[in-house]
Design a protein around this motif. Structure first.
Motif, PDB file in Angstrom:
ATOM      1  N   LYS A  19     -11.402   0.330   2.224  1.00  0.00           N
ATOM      2  CA  LYS A  19     -12.942   0.675   1.417  1.00  0.00           C
ATOM      3  C   LYS A  19     -11.705   0.501   0.127  1.00  0.00           C
ATOM      4  O   LYS A  19     -12.519   0.089  -0.964  1.00  0.00           O
ATOM      5  CB  LYS A  19     -12.755   1.857   1.284  1.00  0.00           C
ATOM      6  CG  LYS A  19     -13.527   1.720   2.543  1.00  0.00           C
ATOM      7  CD  LYS A  19     -14.822   2.536   3.150  1.00  0.00           C
ATOM      8  CE  LYS A  19     -15.838   2.592   4.297  1.00  0.00           C
ATOM      9  NZ  LYS A  19     -16.384   3.824   5.234  1.00  0.00           N
ATOM     10  N   ALA A  20     -10.743   1.736  -0.529  1.00  0.00           N
ATOM     11  CA  ALA A  20      -9.777   1.238  -1.260  1.00  0.00           C
ATOM     12  C   ALA A  20      -9.888  -0.007  -1.689  1.00  0.00           C
ATOM     13  O   ALA A  20      -9.390   0.046  -3.324  1.00  0.00           O
ATOM     14  CB  ALA A  20      -9.127   2.643  -1.844  1.00  0.00           C
ATOM     15  N   TRP A  21      -8.593  -0.615  -1.326  1.00  0.00           N
ATOM     16  CA  TRP A  21      -8.444  -2.197  -0.892  1.00  0.00           C
ATOM     17  C   TRP A  21      -9.658  -2.382  -2.521  1.00  0.00           C
ATOM     18  O   TRP A  21      -9.771  -3.735  -3.369  1.00  0.00           O
ATOM     19  CB  TRP A  21      -7.806  -2.340  -0.730  1.00  0.00           C
ATOM     20  CG  TRP A  21      -8.055  -4.261  -0.979  1.00  0.00           C
ATOM     21  CD1 TRP A  21      -7.055  -4.468  -1.943  1.00  0.00           C
ATOM     22  CD2 TRP A  21      -8.383  -5.607  -0.399  1.00  0.00           C
ATOM     23  NE1 TRP A  21      -7.055  -6.532  -1.688  1.00  0.00           N
ATOM     24  CE2 TRP A  21      -8.207  -6.393  -1.344  1.00  0.00           C
ATOM     25  CE3 TRP A  21      -9.518  -5.737   0.360  1.00  0.00           C
ATOM     26  CZ2 TRP A  21      -8.453  -7.874  -0.942  1.00  0.00           C
ATOM     27  CZ3 TRP A  21     -10.536  -6.711   0.827  1.00  0.00           C
ATOM     28  CH2 TRP A  21      -9.862  -8.176   0.334  1.00  0.00           C
ATOM     29  N   ARG A  22     -11.021  -2.516  -1.528  1.00  0.00           N
ATOM     30  CA  ARG A  22     -12.132  -3.365  -1.892  1.00  0.00           C
ATOM     31  C   ARG A  22     -12.898  -3.201  -3.243  1.00  0.00           C
ATOM     32  O   ARG A  22     -13.234  -3.857  -3.967  1.00  0.00           O
ATOM     33  CB  ARG A  22     -13.356  -3.087  -0.951  1.00  0.00           C
ATOM     34  CG  ARG A  22     -13.192  -3.890   0.426  1.00  0.00           C
ATOM     35  CD  ARG A  22     -14.123  -3.556   1.827  1.00  0.00           C
ATOM     36  NE  ARG A  22     -13.848  -4.488   2.316  1.00  0.00           N
ATOM     37  CZ  ARG A  22     -13.534  -5.674   2.440  1.00  0.00           C
ATOM     38  NH1 ARG A  22     -13.344  -6.590   1.883  1.00  0.00           N
ATOM     39  NH2 ARG A  22     -13.490  -6.609   4.388  1.00  0.00           N
ATOM     40  N   ILE A  23     -12.582  -2.077  -3.469  1.00  0.00           N
ATOM     41  CA  ILE A  23     -12.930  -0.972  -4.722  1.00  0.00           C
ATOM     42  C   ILE A  23     -12.013  -1.285  -5.938  1.00  0.00           C
ATOM     43  O   ILE A  23     -12.452  -1.612  -7.258  1.00  0.00           O
ATOM     44  CB  ILE A  23     -13.098   0.398  -4.520  1.00  0.00           C
ATOM     45  CG1 ILE A  23     -13.734   0.875  -4.212  1.00  0.00           C
ATOM     46  CG2 ILE A  23     -13.212   1.447  -6.310  1.00  0.00           C
ATOM     47  CD1 ILE A  23     -14.251   1.944  -3.532  1.00  0.00           C
TER      48      ILE A  23
END
Length: 323
Positions: A19-23
């Protein structure tokens, strides 16, 4: 480049990493995940790298991974001590990469102290292990930082009874010096304002509610003021976290764990970041645990990890500027 550790593979670390990577994939702050690619590849594109600097070219379209292998496949919510060596190796390798300059900072995903200690890990958690790896044992100081508040507990992960036994003037002085140095070097504050909490109700009220302020805390404050630190207190703990009071200091030096972490987590739970001061490297971490109870259910909030990654990048830049 930032190095992000694996964390406990049975916890929420894989989910919040994705999720952090997607953000962050479009806004910058690239990181390389140091861990088993199998934890991520079912949920996001993954690309193995041999060197951290290769991660910059990968990050926009895949999560760059410096591969480690688990001893046994991870099951969400079911921690397995067989995977403890991989958890520990991820931390060790990330520190090594930061020490040799390949990584500018390390961000640690949540681990289970119980799991790694059951496999023979001798440290109470991340922080003392990091200090040992960095050859500065005993110099580490835990700071929790959020948009509204920064706090440092002088005594940390011990019972309240043991915290009272540990608290002394020398420990307060040592901790405050590390905090002041860290805020100057890594946060860019020329003269950080440190507010010291009292231990007792009303900060002891001149001895009516306890003598620790007069015998332990005030002598530390006076000694630090003589050294030139911008430090005040002791402040009554029940009023020092109001908005007006917080505007008058940069960090609150608290006497025990919950005295600082309760207000921090009340104000900034989603974006609170654990920062280790006193190390030759930069280390941040999300301010929460493994959350085994929701692992694998797509319920984990990545906000604290995203904040930890962004803060690590900023601190690394500040340290470069200071150098």
């Amino acid at each position: 480049m930032l190095a992000l550790t694996q964390g406990d593979p049975a916890g929420i670390a894989p989910e919040i990493t994705v999720k952090a990577w997607r953000i962050l994939r479009e806004s910058g702050h690239p990181f390389v995940f140091v861990g088993d690619p199998a934890l991520l590849e079912q949920h996001a594109p993954v690309q193995a790298v041999r060197y951290l600097d290769q991660g910059a070219d990968v990050f926009s379209h895949a999560i760059p991974v410096l591969p480690l292998r688990l001893a046994t496949p991870a099951a969400p919510g079911e921690p397995d001590r067989q995977n403890a060596p991989s958890v520990i190796e991820s931390i060790r390798l990330a520190v090594e990469l930061t020490q040799n300059g390949e990584a500018s900072a390390i961000i640690t995903n949540p681990i289970s102290k119980e799991v790694i200690q059951s496999a023979g890990f001798k440290h109470p958690g991340h922080t003392s292990y990091l200090a040992e790896l960095c050859h500065v044992p005993g110099q580490e100081v835990m700071m929790l930082a959020g948009p509204s508040l920064k706090v440092v507990p002088v005594t940390v992960h011990v019972s309240l009874r043991h915290a009272l036994e540990q608290l002394n003037t020398e420990l307060i002085i040592k901790t405050a010096r590390t905090v002041a140095d860290g805020l100057k070097r890594d946060f860019g504050l020329k003269s950080p304002r440190i507010a010291v909490a009292g231990l007792n109700p009303h900060a002891g009220e001149n001895g009516l509610m306890g003598h620790e302020e007069q015998q332990i805390i005030i002598p530390a404050i006076k000694a630090l003021q003589q050294e030139g630190l911008n430090i005040t207190g002791p402040m009554p703990p029940d009023t020092m976290f109001t908005p007006v009071a917080r505007s008058r200091y940069d960090v609150a030096l608290c006497m025990y764990h919950d005295q600082g972490l309760i207000p921090l987590k009340t104000l900034d739970m989603a974006e609170g970041v654990n920062v280790t001061l006193g190390l030759p490297i930069i280390r941040t971490s999300p301010d929460h645990g493994t959350a085994f109870d929701i692992a694998g259910q797509n319920k984990a909030d990545p906000s604290s990890l995203v904040a930890a990654i962004r803060l690590a990048a900023q601190l690394a830049q500040n340290r470069r500027n200071a150098a």
